[in-house]
Design an enzyme around this catalytic site. Structure first.
Site, short mmCIF file in Angstrom:
data_model
loop_
_atom_site.label_atom_id
_atom_site.label_comp_id
_atom_site.label_asym_id
_atom_site.label_seq_id
_atom_site.Cartn_x
_atom_site.Cartn_y
_atom_site.Cartn_z
N PHE A 123 0.77 -1.20 -0.06
CA PHE A 123 0.22 0.06 0.02
C PHE A 123 0.89 1.43 0.04
CE2 PHE A 123 -2.76 2.83 2.47
CZ PHE A 123 -3.86 2.87 1.75
N THR A 126 2.65 6.72 2.00
CA THR A 126 3.39 7.51 2.57
C THR A 126 4.34 8.03 1.85
OG1 THR A 126 2.74 6.65 4.64
CG2 THR A 126 4.59 8.00 4.80
N GLN A 335 8.94 -5.45 32.80
CA GLN A 335 9.00 -5.04 34.28
C GLN A 335 8.83 -6.20 34.99
OE1 GLN A 335 10.07 -2.15 34.63
NE2 GLN A 335 10.60 -2.23 36.92
N GLU A 362 -0.61 3.61 10.21
CA GLU A 362 -2.08 3.77 9.96
C GLU A 362 -2.94 4.88 10.73
OE1 GLU A 362 -4.24 0.32 8.89
OE2 GLU A 362 -2.34 -0.96 8.39
N THR A 364 -1.39 8.13 13.56
CA THR A 364 -0.70 8.28 14.84
C THR A 364 -1.66 8.22 15.98
OG1 THR A 364 -0.57 10.82 14.75
CG2 THR A 364 1.44 9.27 13.78
P1 FAD Z 1 4.71 12.79 10.86
O1 FAD Z 1 3.54 12.59 10.07
O2 FAD Z 1 5.85 13.54 10.38
O3 FAD Z 1 4.32 12.77 12.31
C1 FAD Z 1 5.42 13.29 13.30
C2 FAD Z 1 4.70 13.61 14.70
O4 FAD Z 1 4.02 14.58 14.48
C3 FAD Z 1 3.81 12.42 15.20
O5 FAD Z 1 3.86 12.52 16.40
C4 FAD Z 1 2.59 13.03 14.67
O6 FAD Z 1 1.55 12.19 15.53
C5 FAD Z 1 2.51 14.43 14.81
N1 FAD Z 1 1.62 15.16 14.12
C6 FAD Z 1 1.67 15.19 12.64
N2 FAD Z 1 0.47 16.01 12.31
C7 FAD Z 1 -0.18 16.36 13.66
C8 FAD Z 1 -1.37 17.15 13.88
N3 FAD Z 1 -1.93 17.54 13.03
N4 FAD Z 1 -1.64 17.31 15.12
C9 FAD Z 1 -0.81 16.77 16.20
N5 FAD Z 1 0.45 16.06 16.05
C10 FAD Z 1 0.61 15.76 14.55
N6 FAD Z 1 2.70 3.87 5.12
C11 FAD Z 1 2.28 3.33 3.88
O7 FAD Z 1 1.75 4.17 3.03
N7 FAD Z 1 2.16 2.16 3.66
C12 FAD Z 1 2.87 0.97 4.55
O8 FAD Z 1 2.48 0.05 4.15
C13 FAD Z 1 3.25 1.78 5.73
N8 FAD Z 1 3.89 0.74 6.59
C14 FAD Z 1 4.51 1.31 7.54
C15 FAD Z 1 5.36 0.35 8.38
C16 FAD Z 1 6.28 0.73 9.44
C17 FAD Z 1 6.97 -0.23 10.12
C18 FAD Z 1 6.30 2.47 9.61
C19 FAD Z 1 7.21 2.82 10.73
C20 FAD Z 1 5.44 3.34 8.90
C21 FAD Z 1 4.78 2.82 7.84
N9 FAD Z 1 3.89 3.57 7.12
C22 FAD Z 1 3.50 3.02 5.80
C23 FAD Z 1 3.90 4.82 7.20
C24 FAD Z 1 3.30 5.47 8.44
O9 FAD Z 1 1.62 5.36 8.31
C25 FAD Z 1 3.60 6.82 8.69
O10 FAD Z 1 4.96 6.75 9.58
C26 FAD Z 1 2.56 7.46 9.79
O11 FAD Z 1 1.62 7.82 8.97
C27 FAD Z 1 3.09 8.82 10.24
O12 FAD Z 1 3.81 9.59 9.37
P2 FAD Z 1 5.24 10.25 9.53
O13 FAD Z 1 6.23 9.14 9.86
O14 FAD Z 1 5.69 11.07 8.29
O15 FAD Z 1 5.29 10.94 10.84
#
Ligand code: FAD
Length: 383
Positions: A123, A126, A335, A362, A364
């Site tokens: 999928f 991101t 723990q 999916e 945060t």
């Molecule tokens: P960011 O969006 O940059 O967020 C960073 C921080 O800011 C977080 O704490 C977030 O909660 C906070 N934040 C952001 N916006 C706001 C807001 N409006 N208000 C308050 N806080 C906010 N993606 C896919 O498309 N397909 C996959 O198969 C997939 N698999 C994954 C597997 C793994 C092991 C990992 C680590 C990630 C995967 N992802 C996948 C991506 C995942 O969905 C994203 O990492 C996630 O959506 C967060 O995006 P980001 O890492 O860019 O963090």
């Protein structure tokens, strides 16, 4: 809402548990250390029904219900979340998107092979610059005659290096969520490149990849749904995916609970079982409540899906609660295990490493709270 499981659901739970205890649990540590699960387990899992559970029989699936799917995800979460993610993404995020939005031809082309495990899906939503905010993704799909030519990149894509089919979200129109479309792209398409990401905290047995698309040409018939519908397809898939993640987290918490009960009743300090100490029982009691509460929230969301009702907020609540609870349970389990919990001779350290991503992907925990808060207040924090 009916809380008791029917005989088919109970039978599936027993079958899944027995299979996973034999085929997955004995290998999970070695797969985790090797950073690769043995993919020979995939066709065996497909036979049990993990990949085709909620796909209708006419498309090669088992036509099961969503509660059974959650039961399967719970058992997979208890056994090995690395495996749970492979199934969830392939059959849930990709298969269910095709089922909901595909043409008959697309359904017949892909769903039987996803159900049999012959085709693994990934999928691709991101991007390096857009995680929580996919409405502003930058991958472009430009129309060229009867084709689209896709250029861009994706990051953190589960199954990325193993998948045969990638659901790619790309911009076909202007800025914002209305300009996004979805495409079903075979991963042997020229211009598709997947590079594995190493060094993950958890889910080490699972392939997570960076994808790059350079002049990747697909026919217009590869589009899933209508032009401009991609964002709503992605959000719809993620809503359902969150129920699956929540169920997997219930499974992690279940595993932490049973391991903690076993260890604390066997381990003695000061001449008594550590389970006799109230501070240990307090942690076990909290895990037990978290398992029940997480499961009830998850099954409610699954029940709403089955009933064809709005389930998005219920899914966010289940995912938010169960993912935080899984992290809590795994940390408390360590723990309880003391120093032994910190090494991988026991499964609790892997539970914590695997659980940690559940509050991130999916959507945060912060994003889930914004969705729940929007439903409660009517105020949209995203605009
Ligand atoms: P960011 O969006 O940059 O967020 C960073 C921080 O800011 C977080 O704490 C977030 O909660 C906070 N934040 C952001 N916006 C706001 C807001 N409006 N208000 C308050 N806080 C906010 N993606 C896919 O498309 N397909 C996959 O198969 C997939 N698999 C994954 C597997 C793994 C092991 C990992 C680590 C990630 C995967 N992802 C996948 C991506 C995942 O969905 C994203 O990492 C996630 O959506 C967060 O995006 P980001 O890492 O860019 O963090």
């Amino acid at each position: 809402m009916e809380l008791s499981l029917n005989q088919d659901q109970l039978d599936f739970r027993d079958l899944a548990r027995e299979f996973l205890d034999k085929e997955v649990v004995p290998h999970r540590r070695e797969w985790d250390r090797a950073e690769r699960v043995d993919l020979a387990v995939i066709p065996k899992m497909a036979e049990i029904g993990f990949f085709g559970l909620t796909i209708p029989e006419e498309y090669g699936g088992f036509g099961g219900d969503y509660i059974s799917y959650c039961i399967g995800m719970e058992e997979l979460g208890r056994a090995d979340s690395a495996i749970r993610g492979i199934v969830s993404v392939s059959t849930g995020l990709v298969g269910k998107s095709i089922l909901s939005h595909g043409t008959e031809q697309q359904k017949h082309e892909w769903l039987p092979r996803i159900s049999s495990g012959e085709v693994l899906g990934c999928f691709g939503l991101t991007e390096p610059g857009n995680g929580s905010d996919p409405a502003h993704l930058r991958t472009r799909a430009a129309r060229d005659g009867d084709d689209y030519v896709i250029n861009g990149s994706k990051i953190f894509i589960t199954n990325g290096t193993w998948a045969h089919l990638c659901l790619v979200f790309a911009r076909t129109g202007g800025e914002g969520h209305r300009g996004i479309s979805a495409f079903l792209v075979p991963t042997d398409t020229p211009g598709f490149e997947a590079t594995e990401i190493h060094g993950k905290l958890g889910l080490r047995g699972q392939a997570t990849a960076e994808l790059s698309f350079s002049d990747m040409r697909v026919p217009a018939s590869a589009m899933l749904g209508e032009e401009g519908q991609g964002f709503s397809i992605a959000l719809g898939s993620l809503d359902k995916g969150r129920v699956s993640v929540a169920a997997g987290c219930v499974g992690i918490a279940m595993g932490c609970l049973s391991e903690s009960v076993r260890y604390s009743t066997e381990r003695e300090q000061f001449g008594r079982q550590i389970a006799s100490y109230q501070m240990i029982q307090e942690m076990i009691a909290r895990m037990s409540v978290d398992v029940d509460a997480g499961r009830l929230l998850t099954y409610r969301a699954a029940h709403l899906i089955e009933a064809g009702e709005n389930f998005g907020v219920a899914a966010s609540k289940a995912k938010y609660f169960a993912s935080e609870a899984a992290v809590r349970a795994a940390s408390d389990a360590i723990q309880i295990f003391g120093g032994y919990g910190y090494i991988d001779d026991y499964p609790v350290s892997k539970y914590l490493r695997d659980a940690r991503v559940m509050t991130l992907y999916e959507g945060t925990s912060q994003i889930q709270k914004l969705l729940i808060g929007r439903a409660e207040t009517g105020v949209n924090a995203f605009t």
